[in-house]
Design a protein around this motif. Structure first.
Motif, PDB file in Angstrom:
ATOM      1  N   VAL A  40       0.843  -1.203   0.000  1.00 21.09           N
ATOM      2  CA  VAL A  40       0.000   0.000   0.000  1.00 21.09           C
ATOM      3  C   VAL A  40       0.878   1.252   0.000  1.00 21.09           C
ATOM      4  CG1 VAL A  40      -1.679   1.327   1.349  1.00 21.09           C
ATOM      5  CG2 VAL A  40      -1.978  -1.127   1.052  1.00 21.09           C
ATOM      6  N   ALA A  41       1.973   1.245   0.765  1.00 19.56           N
ATOM      7  CA  ALA A  41       2.882   2.390   0.788  1.00 19.56           C
ATOM      8  C   ALA A  41       3.498   2.614  -0.588  1.00 19.56           C
ATOM      9  CB  ALA A  41       3.976   2.168   1.838  1.00 19.56           C
ATOM     10  N   ALA A  42       3.889   1.544  -1.263  1.00 20.77           N
ATOM     11  CA  ALA A  42       4.456   1.677  -2.607  1.00 20.77           C
ATOM     12  C   ALA A  42       3.408   2.200  -3.584  1.00 20.77           C
ATOM     13  CB  ALA A  42       5.010   0.337  -3.080  1.00 20.77           C
ATOM     14  N   LEU A  43       2.175   1.725  -3.459  1.00 18.94           N
ATOM     15  CA  LEU A  43       1.094   2.204  -4.317  1.00 18.94           C
ATOM     16  C   LEU A  43       0.817   3.685  -4.061  1.00 18.94           C
ATOM     17  CD1 LEU A  43      -1.147   1.558  -6.370  1.00 18.94           C
ATOM     18  CD2 LEU A  43      -2.610   0.992  -4.429  1.00 18.94           C
ATOM     19  N   LEU A  44       0.760   4.061  -2.804  1.00 21.91           N
ATOM     20  CA  LEU A  44       0.529   5.455  -2.442  1.00 21.91           C
ATOM     21  C   LEU A  44       1.674   6.344  -2.922  1.00 21.91           C
ATOM     22  CD1 LEU A  44      -1.426   7.333  -1.011  1.00 21.91           C
ATOM     23  CD2 LEU A  44      -0.265   6.804   1.128  1.00 21.91           C
ATOM     24  N   LEU A  45       2.887   5.856  -2.808  1.00 28.90           N
ATOM     25  CA  LEU A  45       4.041   6.619  -3.298  1.00 28.90           C
ATOM     26  C   LEU A  45       3.946   6.823  -4.808  1.00 28.90           C
ATOM     27  CD1 LEU A  45       6.701   7.946  -2.440  1.00 28.90           C
ATOM     28  CD2 LEU A  45       7.825   5.752  -2.822  1.00 28.90           C
ATOM     29  N   GLY A  46       3.530   5.795  -5.525  1.00 36.18           N
ATOM     30  CA  GLY A  46       3.351   5.922  -6.965  1.00 36.18           C
ATOM     31  C   GLY A  46       2.265   6.914  -7.335  1.00 36.18           C
ATOM     32  N   ILE A  47       1.157   6.889  -6.599  1.00 41.40           N
ATOM     33  CA  ILE A  47       0.060   7.828  -6.851  1.00 41.40           C
ATOM     34  C   ILE A  47       0.502   9.262  -6.562  1.00 41.40           C
ATOM     35  CG2 ILE A  47      -2.230   8.541  -6.037  1.00 41.40           C
ATOM     36  CD1 ILE A  47      -2.836   5.528  -5.658  1.00 41.40           C
ATOM     37  N   ILE A  75      12.193  16.978  -2.834  1.00 42.53           N
ATOM     38  CA  ILE A  75      10.798  16.729  -3.212  1.00 42.53           C
ATOM     39  C   ILE A  75      10.459  15.250  -3.023  1.00 42.53           C
ATOM     40  CG2 ILE A  75       9.208  16.671  -5.173  1.00 42.53           C
ATOM     41  CD1 ILE A  75      10.516  19.272  -6.139  1.00 42.53           C
ATOM     42  N   ASN A  76      11.352  14.361  -3.443  1.00 41.84           N
ATOM     43  CA  ASN A  76      11.120  12.920  -3.256  1.00 41.84           C
ATOM     44  C   ASN A  76      11.055  12.563  -1.772  1.00 41.84           C
ATOM     45  OD1 ASN A  76      11.078  12.542  -6.005  1.00 41.84           O
ATOM     46  ND2 ASN A  76      13.205  11.908  -6.130  1.00 41.84           N
ATOM     47  N   GLY A  77      11.904  13.183  -0.960  1.00 44.09           N
ATOM     48  CA  GLY A  77      11.851  12.960   0.484  1.00 44.09           C
ATOM     49  C   GLY A  77      10.540  13.441   1.081  1.00 44.09           C
ATOM     50  N   CYS A  78      10.037  14.580   0.600  1.00 43.85           N
ATOM     51  CA  CYS A  78       8.742  15.091   1.069  1.00 43.85           C
ATOM     52  C   CYS A  78       7.618  14.117   0.732  1.00 43.85           C
ATOM     53  CB  CYS A  78       8.449  16.453   0.441  1.00 43.85           C
ATOM     54  SG  CYS A  78       9.443  17.798   1.083  1.00 43.85           S
ATOM     55  N   LEU A  79       7.657  13.568  -0.473  1.00 42.85           N
ATOM     56  CA  LEU A  79       6.609  12.623  -0.873  1.00 42.85           C
ATOM     57  C   LEU A  79       6.666  11.349  -0.036  1.00 42.85           C
ATOM     58  CD1 LEU A  79       6.668  13.082  -4.740  1.00 42.85           C
ATOM     59  CD2 LEU A  79       4.967  13.914  -3.115  1.00 42.85           C
ATOM     60  N   HIS A  84       4.218   8.472   4.934  1.00 48.30           N
ATOM     61  CA  HIS A  84       4.199   8.198   6.378  1.00 48.30           C
ATOM     62  C   HIS A  84       3.060   8.949   7.045  1.00 48.30           C
ATOM     63  CE1 HIS A  84       5.278   8.517  10.612  1.00 48.30           C
ATOM     64  NE2 HIS A  84       5.446   9.815  10.456  1.00 48.30           N
ATOM     65  N   GLY A  85       2.845  10.204   6.663  1.00 48.52           N
ATOM     66  CA  GLY A  85       1.764  10.984   7.257  1.00 48.52           C
ATOM     67  C   GLY A  85       0.387  10.425   6.957  1.00 48.52           C
ATOM     68  N   VAL A  86       0.199   9.903   5.764  1.00 48.18           N
ATOM     69  CA  VAL A  86      -1.097   9.341   5.385  1.00 48.18           C
ATOM     70  C   VAL A  86      -1.315   7.980   6.042  1.00 48.18           C
ATOM     71  CG1 VAL A  86      -2.428   8.425   3.437  1.00 48.18           C
ATOM     72  CG2 VAL A  86      -1.233  10.610   3.216  1.00 48.18           C
ATOM     73  N   MET A  87      -0.281   7.157   6.085  1.00 42.85           N
ATOM     74  CA  MET A  87      -0.452   5.779   6.591  1.00 42.85           C
ATOM     75  C   MET A  87      -0.301   5.673   8.107  1.00 42.85           C
ATOM     76  SD  MET A  87       1.125   3.345   3.677  1.00 42.85           S
ATOM     77  CE  MET A  87       0.534   1.903   4.540  1.00 42.85           C
ATOM     78  N   GLY A  88       0.317   6.665   8.723  1.00 40.59           N
ATOM     79  CA  GLY A  88       0.444   6.656  10.182  1.00 40.59           C
ATOM     80  C   GLY A  88       1.308   5.524  10.696  1.00 40.59           C
ATOM     81  N   TRP A  98      15.538  10.844   7.579  1.00 42.00           N
ATOM     82  CA  TRP A  98      15.474   9.435   7.176  1.00 42.00           C
ATOM     83  C   TRP A  98      14.628   9.270   5.921  1.00 42.00           C
ATOM     84  CZ3 TRP A  98      19.144   6.653   8.956  1.00 42.00           C
ATOM     85  CH2 TRP A  98      19.673   6.912  10.217  1.00 42.00           C
ATOM     86  N   ALA A  99      13.586  10.105   5.777  1.00 41.88           N
ATOM     87  CA  ALA A  99      12.789  10.069   4.547  1.00 41.88           C
ATOM     88  C   ALA A  99      13.632  10.534   3.364  1.00 41.88           C
ATOM     89  CB  ALA A  99      11.551  10.950   4.697  1.00 41.88           C
ATOM     90  N   LEU A 100      14.457  11.532   3.581  1.00 41.13           N
ATOM     91  CA  LEU A 100      15.345  12.031   2.527  1.00 41.13           C
ATOM     92  C   LEU A 100      16.339  10.950   2.106  1.00 41.13           C
ATOM     93  CD1 LEU A 100      15.651  14.819   1.172  1.00 41.13           C
ATOM     94  CD2 LEU A 100      17.450  15.295   2.808  1.00 41.13           C
ATOM     95  N   LEU A 101      16.976  10.314   3.088  1.00 35.07           N
ATOM     96  CA  LEU A 101      17.916   9.235   2.787  1.00 35.07           C
ATOM     97  C   LEU A 101      17.194   8.050   2.139  1.00 35.07           C
ATOM     98  CD1 LEU A 101      20.790   8.175   2.972  1.00 35.07           C
ATOM     99  CD2 LEU A 101      20.284   7.370   5.280  1.00 35.07           C
ATOM    100  N   GLY A 102      16.004   7.738   2.624  1.00 35.07           N
ATOM    101  CA  GLY A 102      15.218   6.654   2.037  1.00 35.07           C
ATOM    102  C   GLY A 102      14.845   6.934   0.593  1.00 35.07           C
ATOM    103  N   SER A 103      14.518   8.191   0.282  1.00 30.37           N
ATOM    104  CA  SER A 103      14.158   8.521  -1.099  1.00 30.37           C
ATOM    105  C   SER A 103      15.361   8.398  -2.031  1.00 30.37           C
ATOM    106  CB  SER A 103      13.561   9.927  -1.170  1.00 30.37           C
ATOM    107  OG  SER A 103      14.542  10.911  -0.958  1.00 30.37           O
TER     108      SER A 103
END
Length: 147
Positions: A40-47, A75-79, A84-88, A98-103
């Motif tokens: 679901v996270a991957a799908l949401l990231l794609g959307i 921008i990718n880190g923000c997305l 994370h904000g949507v899925m909680g 960590w989101a920046l490094l993950g992106s």
């Protein structure tokens, strides 16, 4: 199967794999509860990449030009952080860093996989030219890089 749907499914699976590898590499700073939450996270990231990323691109255009495109990492880190904000609690990230490094890791994994599977419009072409004699005059047909 519809070619558009096939491309979408390949892209979704590649993104899910890239997010999974990122979760493993970052060792607990990005977490998911169940494999379904990862999908679901991957799908949401794609959307989000399809709909919100172009808007962010336009809003940040001066920064993108000034940084020669490196602001896309932010921008990718923000997305990713927005996912994370949507899925909680189902998809947690310890902070924006960590989101920046993950992106960055997700991009580094998904780009070559999309390139290998032919799931992108990007191409890499290598053309070799015959060797010239070191003493001969240049003829104006030197190395060319096409982008």
């Amino acid at each position: 199967m519809n070619p558009g749907l096939k491309k979408f499914i390949k892209s979704w699976l590649i993104t899910a794999f890239a997010v999974l590898v990122t979760v493993v590499i970052l060792g607990g700073h990005i977490r998911y509860r169940t494999p379904v939450d990862l999908l679901v996270a991957a799908l949401l990231l794609g959307i989000l990449n399809a709909f919100i990323r172009p808007l962010l691109f336009l809003l940040a255009l001066p920064l993108l030009i000034r940084t020669l495109g490196l602001f896309m990492i932010v921008i990718n880190g923000c997305l990713l952080y927005l996912v994370h904000g949507v899925m909680g609690w189902r998809f947690e990230i310890d902070g924006f860093g960590w989101a920046l490094l993950g992106s960055i890791i997700i991009g580094a994994i998904s780009f070559p996989l999309n390139l290998i599977t032919g799931n992108t419009n990007a191409r890499i072409t290598v053309q070799r030219q015959p060797r010239r004699d070191p003493g001969s005059k240049p003829d104006g047909n030197g190395p060319v890089i096409d982008v």
